[in-house]
Structures are given as C-alpha cells and as structure tokens.
Design a protein around this motif. Sequence first.
Motif, PDB file in Angstrom:
ATOM      1  N   ILE A 180      40.317 -17.025  -9.926  1.00 60.42           N
ATOM      2  CA  ILE A 180      39.151 -16.075  -9.616  1.00 60.42           C
ATOM      3  C   ILE A 180      37.761 -16.929  -9.522  1.00 60.42           C
ATOM      4  CG2 ILE A 180      37.817 -14.031 -10.004  1.00 60.42           C
ATOM      5  CD1 ILE A 180      40.438 -12.912 -11.107  1.00 60.42           C
ATOM      6  N   ASN A 181      37.148 -17.165  -8.632  1.00 68.00           N
ATOM      7  CA  ASN A 181      35.636 -17.844  -8.654  1.00 68.00           C
ATOM      8  C   ASN A 181      34.560 -16.726  -9.397  1.00 68.00           C
ATOM      9  OD1 ASN A 181      36.941 -19.978  -7.348  1.00 68.00           O
ATOM     10  ND2 ASN A 181      36.724 -18.979  -5.474  1.00 68.00           N
ATOM     11  N   GLU A 182      33.959 -17.544  -9.946  1.00 64.24           N
ATOM     12  CA  GLU A 182      32.848 -16.660 -10.916  1.00 64.24           C
ATOM     13  C   GLU A 182      31.693 -16.284 -10.069  1.00 64.24           C
ATOM     14  OE1 GLU A 182      31.498 -18.156 -14.861  1.00 64.24           O
ATOM     15  OE2 GLU A 182      33.654 -18.843 -15.249  1.00 64.24           O
ATOM     16  N   THR A 183      31.547 -17.117  -8.752  1.00 67.91           N
ATOM     17  CA  THR A 183      30.500 -16.785  -7.628  1.00 67.91           C
ATOM     18  C   THR A 183      31.041 -16.735  -6.455  1.00 67.91           C
ATOM     19  OG1 THR A 183      28.703 -17.680  -9.233  1.00 67.91           O
ATOM     20  CG2 THR A 183      28.240 -17.217  -6.734  1.00 67.91           C
ATOM     21  N   SER A 184      31.104 -15.499  -5.856  1.00 68.48           N
ATOM     22  CA  SER A 184      31.501 -15.694  -4.243  1.00 68.48           C
ATOM     23  C   SER A 184      30.506 -15.217  -3.622  1.00 68.48           C
ATOM     24  CB  SER A 184      32.912 -15.110  -4.068  1.00 68.48           C
ATOM     25  OG  SER A 184      32.727 -13.711  -4.281  1.00 68.48           O
ATOM     26  N   ILE A 185      30.350 -15.482  -2.078  1.00 71.78           N
ATOM     27  CA  ILE A 185      29.224 -15.225  -1.466  1.00 71.78           C
ATOM     28  C   ILE A 185      29.557 -14.268  -0.169  1.00 71.78           C
ATOM     29  CG2 ILE A 185      27.237 -15.905   0.222  1.00 71.78           C
ATOM     30  CD1 ILE A 185      26.755 -17.190  -2.480  1.00 71.78           C
ATOM     31  N   PHE A 186      29.329 -13.038   0.051  1.00 68.86           N
ATOM     32  CA  PHE A 186      29.479 -12.447   1.377  1.00 68.86           C
ATOM     33  C   PHE A 186      28.787 -12.917   2.610  1.00 68.86           C
ATOM     34  CE2 PHE A 186      30.763  -9.226  -1.793  1.00 68.86           C
ATOM     35  CZ  PHE A 186      32.195  -9.027  -1.270  1.00 68.86           C
ATOM     36  N   SER A 187      29.529 -13.103   3.578  1.00 69.69           N
ATOM     37  CA  SER A 187      29.024 -13.882   4.912  1.00 69.69           C
ATOM     38  C   SER A 187      29.050 -12.843   5.929  1.00 69.69           C
ATOM     39  CB  SER A 187      29.281 -15.151   5.219  1.00 69.69           C
ATOM     40  OG  SER A 187      29.159 -16.100   4.185  1.00 69.69           O
ATOM     41  N   ARG A 188      28.349 -12.889   7.112  1.00 66.62           N
ATOM     42  CA  ARG A 188      28.418 -12.280   8.346  1.00 66.62           C
ATOM     43  C   ARG A 188      29.146 -13.052   9.201  1.00 66.62           C
ATOM     44  NH1 ARG A 188      22.820  -8.967   9.744  1.00 66.62           N
ATOM     45  NH2 ARG A 188      22.409  -7.892   7.757  1.00 66.62           N
ATOM     46  N   LYS A 189      30.017 -12.394   9.848  1.00 65.91           N
ATOM     47  CA  LYS A 189      30.962 -13.161  10.698  1.00 65.91           C
ATOM     48  C   LYS A 189      30.823 -12.483  12.211  1.00 65.91           C
ATOM     49  CE  LYS A 189      36.174 -13.850  11.681  1.00 65.91           C
ATOM     50  NZ  LYS A 189      37.421 -13.633  11.175  1.00 65.91           N
ATOM     51  N   ASN A 190      29.943 -13.043  12.704  1.00 63.98           N
ATOM     52  CA  ASN A 190      29.616 -12.491  14.222  1.00 63.98           C
ATOM     53  C   ASN A 190      30.566 -12.583  15.373  1.00 63.98           C
ATOM     54  OD1 ASN A 190      26.585 -11.972  13.087  1.00 63.98           O
ATOM     55  ND2 ASN A 190      26.938 -14.253  12.593  1.00 63.98           N
ATOM     56  N   TYR A 191      30.758 -11.330  15.853  1.00 63.02           N
ATOM     57  CA  TYR A 191      31.443 -11.243  17.099  1.00 63.02           C
ATOM     58  C   TYR A 191      31.188  -9.863  17.667  1.00 63.02           C
ATOM     59  CZ  TYR A 191      35.525  -9.008  14.603  1.00 63.02           C
ATOM     60  OH  TYR A 191      36.141  -8.260  13.826  1.00 63.02           O
ATOM     61  N   PHE A 192      31.514  -9.814  19.045  1.00 63.42           N
ATOM     62  CA  PHE A 192      31.439  -8.210  19.472  1.00 63.42           C
ATOM     63  C   PHE A 192      32.819  -7.797  19.963  1.00 63.42           C
ATOM     64  CE2 PHE A 192      31.366  -5.663  23.000  1.00 63.42           C
ATOM     65  CZ  PHE A 192      30.504  -4.453  22.579  1.00 63.42           C
ATOM     66  N   TYR A 193      33.004  -6.435  19.536  1.00 60.58           N
ATOM     67  CA  TYR A 193      34.017  -5.758  19.699  1.00 60.58           C
ATOM     68  C   TYR A 193      33.945  -4.407  19.810  1.00 60.58           C
ATOM     69  CZ  TYR A 193      39.211  -5.443  20.976  1.00 60.58           C
ATOM     70  OH  TYR A 193      40.021  -5.142  21.680  1.00 60.58           O
ATOM     71  N   PRO A 194      34.404  -3.349  20.638  1.00 56.72           N
ATOM     72  CA  PRO A 194      33.986  -2.090  20.647  1.00 56.72           C
ATOM     73  C   PRO A 194      34.147  -1.505  19.079  1.00 56.72           C
ATOM     74  CG  PRO A 194      35.147  -2.364  22.389  1.00 56.72           C
ATOM     75  CD  PRO A 194      35.238  -3.513  21.582  1.00 56.72           C
ATOM     76  N   ASP A 195      35.240  -1.947  18.553  1.00 60.39           N
ATOM     77  CA  ASP A 195      35.570  -1.231  17.380  1.00 60.39           C
ATOM     78  C   ASP A 195      34.781  -1.731  16.042  1.00 60.39           C
ATOM     79  OD1 ASP A 195      36.599  -3.619  16.423  1.00 60.39           O
ATOM     80  OD2 ASP A 195      38.696  -2.856  16.507  1.00 60.39           O
ATOM     81  N   LEU A 196      33.758  -2.474  16.389  1.00 60.12           N
ATOM     82  CA  LEU A 196      32.815  -3.271  15.085  1.00 60.12           C
ATOM     83  C   LEU A 196      31.365  -2.970  15.605  1.00 60.12           C
ATOM     84  CD1 LEU A 196      33.300  -5.332  12.913  1.00 60.12           C
ATOM     85  CD2 LEU A 196      32.358  -6.930  14.626  1.00 60.12           C
ATOM     86  N   PRO A 197      30.978  -1.769  14.955  1.00 60.35           N
ATOM     87  CA  PRO A 197      29.746  -1.032  15.359  1.00 60.35           C
ATOM     88  C   PRO A 197      28.583  -2.004  14.987  1.00 60.35           C
ATOM     89  CG  PRO A 197      30.662   0.325  13.709  1.00 60.35           C
ATOM     90  CD  PRO A 197      31.591  -0.760  14.206  1.00 60.35           C
ATOM     91  N   LYS A 198      28.499  -2.776  14.093  1.00 62.16           N
ATOM     92  CA  LYS A 198      27.348  -3.815  13.625  1.00 62.16           C
ATOM     93  C   LYS A 198      27.292  -4.968  14.513  1.00 62.16           C
ATOM     94  CE  LYS A 198      28.185  -4.269   9.031  1.00 62.16           C
ATOM     95  NZ  LYS A 198      29.226  -3.218   8.514  1.00 62.16           N
ATOM     96  N   GLY A 199      28.252  -5.344  15.039  1.00 59.11           N
ATOM     97  CA  GLY A 199      28.384  -6.618  15.873  1.00 59.11           C
ATOM     98  C   GLY A 199      28.686  -7.819  14.893  1.00 59.11           C
ATOM     99  N   TYR A 200      28.890  -7.625  13.569  1.00 62.72           N
ATOM    100  CA  TYR A 200      29.446  -8.587  12.822  1.00 62.72           C
ATOM    101  C   TYR A 200      30.336  -7.877  11.644  1.00 62.72           C
ATOM    102  CZ  TYR A 200      25.552  -6.908   9.900  1.00 62.72           C
ATOM    103  OH  TYR A 200      24.685  -6.100   9.147  1.00 62.72           O
ATOM    104  N   GLN A 201      31.198  -8.767  11.013  1.00 60.67           N
ATOM    105  CA  GLN A 201      31.980  -8.117   9.883  1.00 60.67           C
ATOM    106  C   GLN A 201      31.431  -8.860   8.533  1.00 60.67           C
ATOM    107  OE1 GLN A 201      35.804  -9.932  10.206  1.00 60.67           O
ATOM    108  NE2 GLN A 201      36.921  -8.219   9.172  1.00 60.67           N
ATOM    109  N   ILE A 202      31.325  -7.992   7.729  1.00 59.33           N
ATOM    110  CA  ILE A 202      31.122  -8.887   6.247  1.00 59.33           C
ATOM    111  C   ILE A 202      32.269  -9.033   5.773  1.00 59.33           C
ATOM    112  CG2 ILE A 202      30.144  -8.467   4.119  1.00 59.33           C
ATOM    113  CD1 ILE A 202      28.133  -6.194   5.269  1.00 59.33           C
ATOM    114  N   SER A 203      32.460 -10.572   5.650  1.00 66.16           N
ATOM    115  CA  SER A 203      33.503 -11.134   5.138  1.00 66.16           C
ATOM    116  C   SER A 203      33.070 -12.197   4.060  1.00 66.16           C
ATOM    117  CB  SER A 203      34.215 -11.780   6.294  1.00 66.16           C
ATOM    118  OG  SER A 203      35.290 -12.315   5.816  1.00 66.16           O
TER     119      SER A 203
END
Length: 491
Positions: free
Chosen positions: A72-95
């Motif tokens: 387990i890493n003591e620090t990890s970072i959430f990033s935006r993964k940008n792509y377009f698909y109708p089931d992804l309302p934000k236009g990005y996935q938080i990953s």
Amino acid sequence: MKEGWEAVIGMEIHAQLATDTKIFCGCKTSFGAEPNSNTCPVCLGLPGALPVLNKRVVELAAKAALALGLNINETSIFSRKNYFYPDLPKGYQISQYDKPFSSDGKLTIMTAERDEGGHARDWKPMEIGITRMHLEEDAGKNVHEGLPETDKYSYVDLNRAGTALGEIVTEPDFRTSWQAYDYVNHVRRALQWVGASEADMEKGNLRCEANVSVRKVGQKEFNTKVELKNLNSVRFMQKAVEYEIERQIEAHENGEEVLQETRLWDEKNNMTRVMRLKENADDYRYFPEPDLQPLKVSTEFIEQSKNEMPELPLPMLDRFQSEYGLSFADASQLVAEKDLAEFYENTVKVSKNPKVSANWILGELTRELNNADNSASDSPITPENLGNLIVFIDSGKISGKQAKEVLIEMFDSGKTAADVVKEKGLEQISDVGEIGRIVDEVIAKNTEQVEAYRGGNQKLLGFFVGQVMKASQGKANPKVVNEVLRNKLNS
Ligand SMILES: [Zn+2]
C-alpha cells in the motif's frame, strides 16, 4: 499448445468494492434499483458538484491489496482519464495513473493443467507479479435491450456511475490459459474472503480482461498482443484465451500479421471476434484531479489493516494438512469458501476427529446442501450438532449407516443428533453383556451350523452375524457382535 511456442498472458481485473455508497458521493450502490434512481449531481457530473472520497473505499481497498500481496502506497493521486462515451457523463473518469493506491505485489497461487476431461492434475504453487491495484469510479451502462424502440434509441442508466472499483493489473506472467483461470479464481476467492468485494461475475461486480500474445520458446521480446474483453465467466475467459493462443500461432506460422486489436468472446460460435482495431495507443490525457487531495494513508492505518486480516486460504490450506492430517484434495475443498472452512474447524472442536469430520462435511453434508441449494453458512445443521453426531459414531452409540439417516433427519428438521437418535430409537447396542445374550440364543437355535463352524467352516461366521443383527433389529454394534461371536464359537 503447439510445440515450440509459448503464450504470454497478462490479466486485468475490475472488482467492485463492497461499499454501500459510491466512491465520491453518498448514492446507494444497490443492485437492480430503478434506472437512474441512485444518482446525484456528483455522479451525474453536473457543473460545480464536488467529489468527496468515501473512507470505506480506502478500508476495503487496503484489505484487497493485502490479500493480493500488494504494497500500500502512503500517497496516491487521483487523476482524470479523459474520454467521451455516453455512459460517462463528466467526459472523464476519476482514476489513478502514475501514483496508484497499491503496487509491486507478489502473489502465490495454486495452479494445475487440465486433462481432456477438464480434471486438474498436479497442483503446484506459482508466483505472479501483481503490478498494481488502483482505485477508480465505474461508468454507467448503455442499455440496448428490453426497452421501447431500441432500434431507434439507446438508453443510459447511470446507477452504476461512480461505483468504487479496484483495478488489479498483473505482469505478463501467465503461460497457459489454465494459469490465468486459476489466478482469476484465486483473486475472486481472496476478495470475498476478506470482504472487499462480492466478486460475483454474474452480477458484473468482477470483470476480467486478458492480454494475449504468443512467441517462439526462447524468444525474449514480446509479439503484438491482443486484448480480450466481454468475458462473462472465468470459463469463457479460459476458452477465449485458449482460442486466441491457437489463432495467433497459426497466423504467425502462415506469415500473417497479428494485429493489435480488441477482441470479444463469441459464446455461440466458440471463437473470438474483432471488436475494434487499435491503431494507436489510447491517449487519455491524464492529469491530477484538481478537486481531490492526494490520498494519504498513515503507517498506523496500514499496520491496523494488516492486524485485522484473517488467515488467508493458502496458509490455511497448509495448516489443514499439517494440523489435521488432511489430504491436499480434502483441504483444498474445505478452504474453497471461508464459511465452509470455519464450519469445518468448529465441527472438529466438538468431534475431535479431523479426518472423519472432513469426510462427513465433504460427503453427506455437502450433498444435502447442494440439493437444497444452500451454502455452509445456511446449513440447518450447526457445526456443534454435526460434531456431536460424529461423537456418537466414534463412541459406537450409532452405526455409520444409521448416522446417514440421522443426518438427513437433522438437516430436514433442524433437530440435534441426540433428539433424532432418541426419537427414532436408533441407539446402537454396544453392551457386551446384552449382545452376549442375543448371541447365546442364536447359538442355541442353530446347533447344526455351530457344529459345521467348529468343524472348520469359518465362512459361517457371516451367517451368525446376520442372525444376531436380525435378532437385534439391526441395533447391535457389528464390531462387538463379531468379537462376541468369535469368543463364544471358539470356546
Ligand atoms: Zn451520486
């Protein structure tokens, strides 16, 4: 696999973490709810809505990571993964991208090749490199069936959008489809074992993908890999990988190019089909999620998570063999499910007979459970009651044959072994004096046979045993009957 070739397989598993609410909002994750009812401005991606990390996700992810041998890493970072698909309302996935929640894992699994009939032979341990498990939110679902005018419209259900996932990625360490199969089953059981995920492929809360390429034995570099998706069960995954290995070997041997593509498993025709060609690497333009702080976990939290871990299946498998003297096959079956393993240990506490307890649980009890479509945790017979039944057999109170009858009655009625034995008047007669009296009667009635026996016809012992059993209405303990008969006939 064809001589001279080897497969190179890496696995990706998406596991839904067993939280009641989504990863960045308070919406419920319940399965089968009215479409789009479990949604809010955050998971609908409305402007200005802000994500807040669900603490329970981190707790379950820690258990999952430890169960899979990850750091387990003591620090990890959430990033935006940008792509377009109708089931992804934000236009990005938080990953998570370059700083995942956990990484650098070593996981030992048990694996075996299968013969033509699908039977495993020679289980061996194998170490798999787990590259990482990162956290991310799931997308929604496009629905193409069961709604009006699906020839004209597509529908979107966002209930699943924002559900917490752990994505588990391995090194390309697998060389056969059965190794990949055993790995997915290992992960599934490990996640269920620690309560991190329901890991039910039918419900879609565990999904797997395989990256497959082949190369000549001895070759160092990798050939072009194909990504396999839409694998709805572990068995389909194994079949798809096997098919793909053969397809690629044939292509290489015929001088055809293996293209970098995503393929699906076509269950009807038992083959993989092209879903899309991947001409370039996907460019998701990852960047750190500005609405979330880096995720920091303390060393105390990691230590506490480690202390809370239950004993895992593989150490338990070893212990069941050494502590209880069980065979590998029996021990493996008992640790297949945590509930079953616990049931076994609680039975042994009462019966004090590990081997016989394993036989009864894996034989008679499992058969009754399967017939009733139940698992060990819903067994109407408690481990204590089964333990008591085994004590009755071991002490000669009832015979093994009677015990089977008692067990079925216990299963149907939920009564204790003692009650059923009493009600059915099954108690076995083991008292030497009482059996002696019956033996005397039988000897007195059959003088001819007694003479023949004493004259050397030893086979007649069976006849006398039968007569005594009949006279006792089947209640005499056969072992004691044999002893008493031999004594009396030979004297
Ligand atoms: Zn929501």
